[in-house]
Write a protein that holds these residues in place. Structure first.
Motif, PDB file in Angstrom:
ATOM      1  N   THR A 169       5.128  17.045  -3.514  1.00 36.07           N
ATOM      2  CA  THR A 169       4.869  16.377  -4.784  1.00 36.07           C
ATOM      3  C   THR A 169       4.724  14.888  -4.561  1.00 36.07           C
ATOM      4  O   THR A 169       5.208  14.335  -3.570  1.00 36.07           O
ATOM      5  CB  THR A 169       6.007  16.610  -5.807  1.00 36.07           C
ATOM      6  OG1 THR A 169       7.233  16.097  -5.262  1.00 36.07           O
ATOM      7  CG2 THR A 169       6.173  18.084  -6.128  1.00 36.07           C
ATOM      8  N   ASN A 170       4.063  14.237  -5.498  1.00 35.07           N
ATOM      9  CA  ASN A 170       3.924  12.787  -5.489  1.00 35.07           C
ATOM     10  C   ASN A 170       4.929  12.206  -6.478  1.00 35.07           C
ATOM     11  O   ASN A 170       4.844  12.486  -7.676  1.00 35.07           O
ATOM     12  CB  ASN A 170       2.497  12.405  -5.897  1.00 35.07           C
ATOM     13  CG  ASN A 170       2.255  10.908  -5.842  1.00 35.07           C
ATOM     14  OD1 ASN A 170       3.189  10.112  -5.782  1.00 35.07           O
ATOM     15  ND2 ASN A 170       0.989  10.517  -5.880  1.00 35.07           N
TER      16      ASN A 170
ATOM     17  N   ILE B 147       1.654   7.203  -0.123  1.00 34.40           N
ATOM     18  CA  ILE B 147       2.253   8.428  -0.639  1.00 34.40           C
ATOM     19  C   ILE B 147       1.187   9.386  -1.148  1.00 34.40           C
ATOM     20  O   ILE B 147       1.292  10.609  -0.988  1.00 34.40           O
ATOM     21  CB  ILE B 147       3.270   8.104  -1.748  1.00 34.40           C
ATOM     22  CG1 ILE B 147       4.463   7.351  -1.139  1.00 34.40           C
ATOM     23  CG2 ILE B 147       3.767   9.366  -2.439  1.00 34.40           C
ATOM     24  CD1 ILE B 147       5.171   8.108  -0.027  1.00 34.40           C
ATOM     25  N   ASP B 148       0.156   8.845  -1.764  1.00 31.20           N
ATOM     26  CA  ASP B 148      -0.943   9.700  -2.213  1.00 31.20           C
ATOM     27  C   ASP B 148      -1.555  10.444  -1.022  1.00 31.20           C
ATOM     28  O   ASP B 148      -1.869  11.637  -1.100  1.00 31.20           O
ATOM     29  CB  ASP B 148      -1.997   8.857  -2.921  1.00 31.20           C
ATOM     30  CG  ASP B 148      -3.175   9.681  -3.402  1.00 31.20           C
ATOM     31  OD1 ASP B 148      -2.962  10.550  -4.272  1.00 31.20           O
ATOM     32  OD2 ASP B 148      -4.293   9.469  -2.909  1.00 31.20           O
ATOM     33  N   TRP B 149      -1.693   9.751   0.089  1.00 30.18           N
ATOM     34  CA  TRP B 149      -2.233  10.383   1.291  1.00 30.18           C
ATOM     35  C   TRP B 149      -1.312  11.485   1.793  1.00 30.18           C
ATOM     36  O   TRP B 149      -1.747  12.592   2.127  1.00 30.18           O
ATOM     37  CB  TRP B 149      -2.438   9.332   2.374  1.00 30.18           C
ATOM     38  CG  TRP B 149      -3.000   9.908   3.651  1.00 30.18           C
ATOM     39  CD1 TRP B 149      -4.306  10.116   3.961  1.00 30.18           C
ATOM     40  CD2 TRP B 149      -2.239  10.355   4.782  1.00 30.18           C
ATOM     41  NE1 TRP B 149      -4.416  10.668   5.211  1.00 30.18           N
ATOM     42  CE2 TRP B 149      -3.160  10.835   5.740  1.00 30.18           C
ATOM     43  CE3 TRP B 149      -0.874  10.404   5.067  1.00 30.18           C
ATOM     44  CZ2 TRP B 149      -2.770  11.344   6.967  1.00 30.18           C
ATOM     45  CZ3 TRP B 149      -0.468  10.919   6.292  1.00 30.18           C
ATOM     46  CH2 TRP B 149      -1.404  11.373   7.229  1.00 30.18           C
TER      47      TRP B 149
ATOM     48  N   GLN C 256       0.820  -1.217   0.000  1.00 30.52           N
ATOM     49  CA  GLN C 256       0.000   0.000   0.000  1.00 30.52           C
ATOM     50  C   GLN C 256       0.855   1.270   0.000  1.00 30.52           C
ATOM     51  O   GLN C 256       0.409   2.333   0.444  1.00 30.52           O
ATOM     52  CB  GLN C 256      -0.968   0.009   1.181  1.00 30.52           C
ATOM     53  CG  GLN C 256      -1.978  -1.139   1.140  1.00 30.52           C
ATOM     54  CD  GLN C 256      -3.034  -1.059   2.214  1.00 30.52           C
ATOM     55  OE1 GLN C 256      -2.727  -0.769   3.367  1.00 30.52           O
ATOM     56  NE2 GLN C 256      -4.273  -1.298   1.854  1.00 30.52           N
ATOM     57  N   ILE C 257       2.095   1.150  -0.511  1.00 23.88           N
ATOM     58  CA  ILE C 257       2.996   2.301  -0.540  1.00 23.88           C
ATOM     59  C   ILE C 257       2.423   3.420  -1.407  1.00 23.88           C
ATOM     60  O   ILE C 257       2.464   4.596  -1.040  1.00 23.88           O
ATOM     61  CB  ILE C 257       4.384   1.877  -1.055  1.00 23.88           C
ATOM     62  CG1 ILE C 257       5.120   1.075   0.029  1.00 23.88           C
ATOM     63  CG2 ILE C 257       5.209   3.087  -1.469  1.00 23.88           C
ATOM     64  CD1 ILE C 257       5.539   1.885   1.236  1.00 23.88           C
ATOM     65  N   ILE C 258       1.900   3.076  -2.591  1.00 22.84           N
ATOM     66  CA  ILE C 258       1.392   4.103  -3.502  1.00 22.84           C
ATOM     67  C   ILE C 258       0.238   4.854  -2.860  1.00 22.84           C
ATOM     68  O   ILE C 258       0.153   6.091  -2.929  1.00 22.84           O
ATOM     69  CB  ILE C 258       0.969   3.466  -4.837  1.00 22.84           C
ATOM     70  CG1 ILE C 258       2.188   2.829  -5.514  1.00 22.84           C
ATOM     71  CG2 ILE C 258       0.328   4.498  -5.764  1.00 22.84           C
ATOM     72  CD1 ILE C 258       1.859   2.023  -6.748  1.00 22.84           C
ATOM     73  N   GLU C 259      -0.664   4.131  -2.200  1.00 19.94           N
ATOM     74  CA  GLU C 259      -1.775   4.773  -1.521  1.00 19.94           C
ATOM     75  C   GLU C 259      -1.285   5.642  -0.366  1.00 19.94           C
ATOM     76  O   GLU C 259      -1.808   6.732  -0.118  1.00 19.94           O
ATOM     77  CB  GLU C 259      -2.753   3.720  -0.998  1.00 19.94           C
ATOM     78  CG  GLU C 259      -3.519   2.969  -2.077  1.00 19.94           C
ATOM     79  CD  GLU C 259      -2.687   1.892  -2.763  1.00 19.94           C
ATOM     80  OE1 GLU C 259      -1.545   1.636  -2.312  1.00 19.94           O
ATOM     81  OE2 GLU C 259      -3.194   1.304  -3.737  1.00 19.94           O
TER      82      GLU C 259
END
Length: 286
Positions: free
Chosen positions: A248-249, A238-240, A233-236
């Motif tokens: 920035t993302n 970082i989005d948070w 769930q790393i991408i989620e």
């Protein structure tokens, strides 16, 4: 000129290799400039470096062999010879495939391995693939001695001819390697850290959440190919952070490919590959 062998999986057992992603990985490699330098920060089995060098012979490949996989490759003749002796100890078909090896033969096998260790290198990860349940690995004789043994013994020799030809092998902390090459022209970082929330027993380090987050600093402002899974769930995450406190993302603008992996009826997950190229104008300034 002799044709080079192209491997679609690592020539020796290794946890977490990216064989399912080879097709998409090859496509992603074509998106980067000619004469690029690919730095495989978490080299693992070397499969990404091998495929990248075969797919992009114009490129320079730096393979960070933190887990000393090349030593396992160099000792394949010893490993093959040891497995041949173990096959003889198991006998000619008396023990069925996958069946537990009786105590008498188990003792003889362990003694053969102990004697081999006295004379030099023993590849316990490769032996695990032949003597333990699937996906179970040990790293030492003491660990192996605590296990029941099973007849999953490979019947043919391992071969790795030319596997790392043309690849530069280094061994360093990924942060040091990144610092060494981050200002190199046309550099692309291959980033495949051990997955969060997965068994990392065969690796030489233990990864905490902070370690996974630290890796993401490598992606910011650089060309990369990054691997993770939906289990982390790393991408989620970082989005948070981007919506709350990140400027920035690092995944913004990256392309994403997914492959569904089934371990058994109960266990499934999704492997993810992200890739992104950048122009010079997008590179961070000092």
């Amino acid at each position: 000129m002799q044709k080079q062998t192209v491997y679609t999986s690592a020539p020796l057992p290794f946890q977490g290799q990216k064989r399912r992603f080879i097709g998409e990985f090859r496509k992603a490699l074509s998106r980067f400039p000619d004469a690029a330098t690919f730095v495989d920060l978490f080299g693992g089995s070397g499969l990404l470096s091998h495929v990248a060098k075969r797919e992009r012979p114009d490129a320079r490949l730096i393979y960070n062999d933190f887990d000393d996989f090349h030593l396992r490759l160099e000792n394949i003749p010893r490993t093959n010879a040891l497995l041949a002796r173990i096959r003889n100890l198991v006998g000619g078909g008396e023990i069925s495939k996958g069946e537990q090896i009786p105590q008498e033969q188990r003792v003889c096998i362990l003694e053969e391995i102990r004697k081999e260790e006295e004379t030099g290198f023993v590849d316990y990860i490769t032996l695990s693939a032949s003597l333990l349940f699937s996906s179970r690995y040990v790293r030492s004789f003491d660990e192996l001695g605590k296990e029941n043994l099973y007849n999953s013994i490979k019947q043919t020799d391992y071969v790795a001819d030319g596997y790392l030809d043309g690849v530069e092998i280094v061994k360093a902390d990924y942060r040091e390697l990144f610092a060494q090459y981050k200002d190199t022209e046309n550099v692309v970082f291959l980033v495949d850290p051990p997955y969060l929330s997965t068994d990392t027993k065969t690796y030489k380090c233990y990864w905490k959440l902070a370690d996974y987050l630290d890796v993401l600093k490598v992606l910011e402002g650089h060309a990369y190919i990054y691997f993770t899974s939906n289990k982390s769930q790393i991408i989620e995450l970082i989005d948070w952070f981007t919506r709350t406190q990140f400027d920035t993302n690092p995944f913004a603008g990256a392309q994403r490919r997914e492959i569904n992996v089934t371990i058994n009826k109960q266990a499934k997950y999704t492997d993810i590959m992200m890739f992104k190229n950048i122009t010079k104008s997008e590179m961070p300034t000092a």
